[in-house]
Design a protein around this motif. Structure first.
Motif, PDB file in Angstrom:
ATOM      1  N   GLY A  55       8.308  12.254   3.278  1.00 34.54           N
ATOM      2  CA  GLY A  55       7.894  13.152   2.039  1.00 34.54           C
ATOM      3  C   GLY A  55       7.933  14.759   2.091  1.00 34.54           C
ATOM      4  O   GLY A  55       9.004  15.052   1.489  1.00 34.54           O
ATOM      5  N   SER A  56       7.012  15.048   2.707  1.00 34.89           N
ATOM      6  CA  SER A  56       6.911  16.626   2.444  1.00 34.89           C
ATOM      7  C   SER A  56       7.785  17.638   3.262  1.00 34.89           C
ATOM      8  O   SER A  56       7.564  18.941   3.147  1.00 34.89           O
ATOM      9  CB  SER A  56       5.449  17.126   2.859  1.00 34.89           C
ATOM     10  OG  SER A  56       5.002  16.784   3.928  1.00 34.89           O
TER      11      SER A  56
ATOM     12  N   THR B 264      17.440  -8.983   4.747  1.00 39.06           N
ATOM     13  CA  THR B 264      16.833  -7.950   5.049  1.00 39.06           C
ATOM     14  C   THR B 264      17.783  -6.762   5.178  1.00 39.06           C
ATOM     15  O   THR B 264      18.634  -6.839   5.963  1.00 39.06           O
ATOM     16  CB  THR B 264      15.902  -7.879   5.997  1.00 39.06           C
ATOM     17  OG1 THR B 264      14.844  -8.742   5.832  1.00 39.06           O
ATOM     18  CG2 THR B 264      15.143  -6.672   6.192  1.00 39.06           C
ATOM     19  N   GLY B 265      17.634  -5.734   4.331  1.00 41.62           N
ATOM     20  CA  GLY B 265      18.509  -4.577   4.312  1.00 41.62           C
ATOM     21  C   GLY B 265      17.738  -3.534   5.349  1.00 41.62           C
ATOM     22  O   GLY B 265      18.728  -3.136   6.151  1.00 41.62           O
ATOM     23  N   PHE B 266      16.812  -3.117   5.213  1.00 41.09           N
ATOM     24  CA  PHE B 266      16.063  -2.518   6.039  1.00 41.09           C
ATOM     25  C   PHE B 266      14.440  -2.505   5.752  1.00 41.09           C
ATOM     26  O   PHE B 266      14.194  -3.068   4.725  1.00 41.09           O
ATOM     27  CB  PHE B 266      16.286  -1.089   6.021  1.00 41.09           C
ATOM     28  CG  PHE B 266      16.111  -0.384   4.657  1.00 41.09           C
ATOM     29  CD1 PHE B 266      15.018   0.184   4.127  1.00 41.09           C
ATOM     30  CD2 PHE B 266      17.127  -0.167   3.602  1.00 41.09           C
ATOM     31  CE1 PHE B 266      15.079   1.066   3.149  1.00 41.09           C
ATOM     32  CE2 PHE B 266      17.077   0.404   2.798  1.00 41.09           C
ATOM     33  CZ  PHE B 266      15.997   1.154   2.314  1.00 41.09           C
ATOM     34  N   VAL B 267      13.541  -2.081   6.592  1.00 39.57           N
ATOM     35  CA  VAL B 267      12.207  -2.021   6.425  1.00 39.57           C
ATOM     36  C   VAL B 267      11.892  -0.474   6.021  1.00 39.57           C
ATOM     37  O   VAL B 267      12.539   0.385   6.621  1.00 39.57           O
ATOM     38  CB  VAL B 267      11.553  -2.338   7.776  1.00 39.57           C
ATOM     39  CG1 VAL B 267       9.915  -1.920   7.577  1.00 39.57           C
ATOM     40  CG2 VAL B 267      11.355  -3.775   8.006  1.00 39.57           C
ATOM     41  N   LEU B 268      11.403  -0.420   5.002  1.00 38.09           N
ATOM     42  CA  LEU B 268      10.768   0.934   4.636  1.00 38.09           C
ATOM     43  C   LEU B 268       9.378   1.247   4.726  1.00 38.09           C
ATOM     44  O   LEU B 268       8.398   0.473   4.409  1.00 38.09           O
ATOM     45  CB  LEU B 268      11.168   0.993   3.217  1.00 38.09           C
ATOM     46  CG  LEU B 268      10.702   2.540   2.257  1.00 38.09           C
ATOM     47  CD1 LEU B 268      11.571   3.620   3.040  1.00 38.09           C
ATOM     48  CD2 LEU B 268      11.049   2.270   0.837  1.00 38.09           C
ATOM     49  N   LYS B 269       9.128   2.714   5.404  1.00 36.56           N
ATOM     50  CA  LYS B 269       7.917   3.131   5.786  1.00 36.56           C
ATOM     51  C   LYS B 269       7.737   4.408   4.775  1.00 36.56           C
ATOM     52  O   LYS B 269       8.311   5.129   5.113  1.00 36.56           O
ATOM     53  CB  LYS B 269       7.267   3.074   7.063  1.00 36.56           C
ATOM     54  CG  LYS B 269       5.960   3.498   7.268  1.00 36.56           C
ATOM     55  CD  LYS B 269       5.598   3.474   8.395  1.00 36.56           C
ATOM     56  CE  LYS B 269       4.016   3.937   8.764  1.00 36.56           C
ATOM     57  NZ  LYS B 269       3.157   2.822   8.035  1.00 36.56           N
ATOM     58  N   VAL B 270       6.770   4.347   3.835  1.00 35.38           N
ATOM     59  CA  VAL B 270       6.503   5.575   3.053  1.00 35.38           C
ATOM     60  C   VAL B 270       5.171   6.294   3.273  1.00 35.38           C
ATOM     61  O   VAL B 270       4.095   5.741   3.231  1.00 35.38           O
ATOM     62  CB  VAL B 270       6.599   5.246   1.448  1.00 35.38           C
ATOM     63  CG1 VAL B 270       6.238   6.266   0.733  1.00 35.38           C
ATOM     64  CG2 VAL B 270       7.748   4.369   1.250  1.00 35.38           C
ATOM     65  N   HIS B 271       5.179   7.403   3.708  1.00 35.92           N
ATOM     66  CA  HIS B 271       4.172   8.057   3.939  1.00 35.92           C
ATOM     67  C   HIS B 271       3.202   8.414   2.399  1.00 35.92           C
ATOM     68  O   HIS B 271       4.053   9.160   1.719  1.00 35.92           O
ATOM     69  CB  HIS B 271       4.311   9.610   4.397  1.00 35.92           C
ATOM     70  CG  HIS B 271       3.037  10.232   4.580  1.00 35.92           C
ATOM     71  ND1 HIS B 271       1.834  10.102   5.224  1.00 35.92           N
ATOM     72  CD2 HIS B 271       2.805  11.759   4.255  1.00 35.92           C
ATOM     73  CE1 HIS B 271       1.001  10.996   5.296  1.00 35.92           C
ATOM     74  NE2 HIS B 271       1.554  11.900   4.736  1.00 35.92           N
ATOM     75  N   PRO B 272       2.151   8.038   2.011  1.00 42.97           N
ATOM     76  CA  PRO B 272       1.555   8.329   0.876  1.00 42.97           C
ATOM     77  C   PRO B 272       0.782   9.820   0.911  1.00 42.97           C
ATOM     78  O   PRO B 272      -0.291  10.104   0.984  1.00 42.97           O
ATOM     79  CB  PRO B 272       0.374   7.159   1.073  1.00 42.97           C
ATOM     80  CG  PRO B 272      -0.109   7.103   2.378  1.00 42.97           C
ATOM     81  CD  PRO B 272       1.430   7.105   3.000  1.00 42.97           C
ATOM     82  N   SER B 273       1.739  10.674   0.545  1.00 46.19           N
ATOM     83  CA  SER B 273       1.619  11.990   0.785  1.00 46.19           C
ATOM     84  C   SER B 273       0.497  12.586  -0.425  1.00 46.19           C
ATOM     85  O   SER B 273       0.521  13.711  -0.247  1.00 46.19           O
ATOM     86  CB  SER B 273       3.094  12.865   0.940  1.00 46.19           C
ATOM     87  OG  SER B 273       3.821  12.443  -0.317  1.00 46.19           O
TER      88      SER B 273
ATOM     89  N   GLY C 227       0.827  -1.243  -0.191  1.00 47.50           N
ATOM     90  CA  GLY C 227       0.149   0.055   0.135  1.00 47.50           C
ATOM     91  C   GLY C 227       0.908   1.135   0.053  1.00 47.50           C
ATOM     92  O   GLY C 227       0.170   2.346  -0.237  1.00 47.50           O
ATOM     93  N   GLU C 228       2.181   1.184  -0.022  1.00 47.54           N
ATOM     94  CA  GLU C 228       2.929   2.313   0.264  1.00 47.54           C
ATOM     95  C   GLU C 228       4.089   2.511  -0.993  1.00 47.54           C
ATOM     96  O   GLU C 228       5.061   3.234  -1.044  1.00 47.54           O
ATOM     97  CB  GLU C 228       3.885   2.292   1.371  1.00 47.54           C
ATOM     98  CG  GLU C 228       3.006   2.478   2.641  1.00 47.54           C
ATOM     99  CD  GLU C 228       3.722   2.174   4.092  1.00 47.54           C
ATOM    100  OE1 GLU C 228       4.723   2.156   4.101  1.00 47.54           O
ATOM    101  OE2 GLU C 228       3.083   2.227   5.049  1.00 47.54           O
ATOM    102  N   LEU C 229       3.650   1.716  -2.021  1.00 53.92           N
ATOM    103  CA  LEU C 229       4.571   1.877  -3.249  1.00 53.92           C
ATOM    104  C   LEU C 229       3.920   2.655  -4.233  1.00 53.92           C
ATOM    105  O   LEU C 229       3.351   2.212  -5.255  1.00 53.92           O
ATOM    106  CB  LEU C 229       4.709   0.064  -3.935  1.00 53.92           C
ATOM    107  CG  LEU C 229       5.332  -0.983  -3.238  1.00 53.92           C
ATOM    108  CD1 LEU C 229       5.231  -2.274  -3.651  1.00 53.92           C
ATOM    109  CD2 LEU C 229       6.928  -0.395  -2.917  1.00 53.92           C
ATOM    110  N   VAL C 230       4.186   3.950  -3.971  1.00 55.05           N
ATOM    111  CA  VAL C 230       3.519   4.961  -4.574  1.00 55.05           C
ATOM    112  C   VAL C 230       4.184   5.494  -5.887  1.00 55.05           C
ATOM    113  O   VAL C 230       5.408   5.160  -6.202  1.00 55.05           O
ATOM    114  CB  VAL C 230       3.502   6.216  -3.378  1.00 55.05           C
ATOM    115  CG1 VAL C 230       2.675   5.952  -2.393  1.00 55.05           C
ATOM    116  CG2 VAL C 230       4.746   6.664  -3.247  1.00 55.05           C
TER     117      VAL C 230
END
Length: 435
Positions: free
Chosen positions: A246-247, A209-218, A165-168
């Protein structure tokens, strides 16, 4: 033939006469004489073929030339961070800093010792001071570059665990999965478009695993049957957590309660936060990286960091912006008093009415824009004019951009400096009156 039998081609102005035209002289000073001369000859040829009149040659030559620099525009769209208009407008302090930095500067020199110094230390120190929770900070040339650097250093030939859901898509067709996999990292997608749980992440984490990425769907919102995992729960999984907010909001803003900020995200346990400098921060285009000293140092020492480094003008503007973030046009536009905005708009209407131009003042809705704070609507006011004004104002001097809605042109002064209200009035009056 016209003019008593004289061939119109004989009336085509001579090249030397055209190059002496003050308008073309100015263009030559900015673009080069050879470039202007080529445009003149093309216009002359068009006149000889009968495509334009001989009298139109200088105007057509000018029209064929590119602008020497981007044109300053008055943003009356009601979109605070308009991507097509360059997002954030710089503060007066930042503009002055850019001008000062246009010459030789101490960007990598300690004037006291005469020795080489850390590049952009003023900007880096100002960013660190603005977010005390960050152990270290680094600056690259834009937000996407910040993510590319993190993925290259921390996950090349490894996996990045990220919610589906965060692959924007971040604009103009650029998609986050493509950006990340271009670094050599592999994506391990978890959850679904609308729901991802902490168990989804935990099941995907492993030796690769290199890291966990969380992306704000801005730039969009998903509502309804949804769930997402907060940073504090991801931080307990035992692997680095990178959060793209993001912003570029560095601290909470009550006006934007759903917009994540760097300080809060770091307190929640993020190891690294990435953000843009030219959005809610109100500064120049830049990518901000804030987080643990060990991670940031790894990023800073990467050979790729050299390719992504910012120039002296950006560093100067960023330092000045961080020195007084409340003075940015972005901050002013977001927090403007709507009563003041209405009064300005009414004064403009009355000034136009005194010149015989009818306009109305109507309620309006402004937005943050720039891929930030989706769904946030800002109460505003706009001057309402006939739609026919849109084109002439957009191509006027200076260009004034509004937005067209329901057959009317709306000019929202929220992002227009108050001292420019008289310019808006003059530009509107310059449009031929057809009412």
């Amino acid at each position: 033939m016209g003019d008593g039998g004289v061939d119109p081609r004989r009336r085509v102005p001579r090249t030397d006469a055209l190059l002496a035209d003050p308008r073309l002289v100015a263009a030559a000073a900015a673009l080069s004489r050879d470039r202007v001369k080529a445009a003149v000859r093309q216009a002359q040829d068009r006149a000889r073929r009968g495509e334009i009149t001989p009298e139109a040659v200088p105007v057509e030559a000018l029209a064929a030339l590119p602008s020497a620099a981007p044109r300053a525009v008055l943003n009356a769209t009601g979109v605070v961070l308009h991507t097509n208009l360059g997002r954030a407008a710089l503060s007066d302090a930042a503009v002055a800093a850019v001008v000062a930095a246009a010459g030789h500067t101490d960007v990598e020199l300690d004037l006291g010792t005469g020795r080489r110094a850390r590049r952009g230390r003023d900007a880096v120190d100002a960013l660190a001071a603005a977010v005390p929770g960050a152990e270290a900070v680094h600056v690259v040339n834009n937000g996407a570059a910040a993510l590319v650097l993190a993925a290259t250093v921390l996950a090349a030939d490894a996996e990045i665990v990220v919610s589906r859901g965060e692959l924007v898509e971040i604009g103009d067709g650029f998609r986050l999965p493509d950006l990340l996999t271009s670094t050599g990292a592999r994506l391990r997608e978890v959850g679904t478009t609308n729901r991802t749980t902490v168990a989804d992440y935990a099941a995907a984490i492993g030796p690769e695993t290199g890291f966990v990425l969380k992306v704000h769907p801005s730039n969009f919102r998903v509502t309804g049957f949804t769930s997402a995992v907060p940073v504090r729960r991801l931080a307990a999984l035992g692997v680095p957590v990178v959060v793209d907010i993001g912003s570029g909001l560095l601290a909470p803003d009550p006006l934007l309660p759903d917009e994540p900020d760097a300080a809060t995200t770091l307190r929640a346990g993020a190891d690294l936060v990435t953000a843009s400098g030219d959005k809610l921060l109100g500064g120049p285009q830049a990518g901000l990286l804030l987080g643990s000293a060990a991670l940031v140092e790894r990023l800073r020492r990467s050979p790729l960091a050299r390719a992504l480094r910012v120039d002296k003008l950006t560093l100067a503007a960023l330092a000045a912006t961080l020195g007084d973030p409340a003075a940015t046009p972005t901050r002013t536009a977001l927090h403007v008093d709507t009563a003041v905005l209405r009064a300005r708009t009414e004064r403009l209407r009355d000034a136009l009415a005194a010149e015989g131009r009818k306009a109305d003042v109507v309620p309006s809705v402004a937005v943050v824009g720039g891929g930030g704070a989706p769904g946030v609507e800002l109460d505003s006011w706009a001057l309402s004019l006939p739609e026919r004004y849109a084109g002439p104002l957009r191509t006027g001097d200076p260009p004034v951009l509004g937005r067209v809605a329901r057959g009317r042109l709306l000019l929202d002064l929220r992002c227009v400096p108050e001292h420019a209200d008289a310019t808006v009035r003059a530009t509107v009056l310059a449009v031929p009156d057809g009412d």
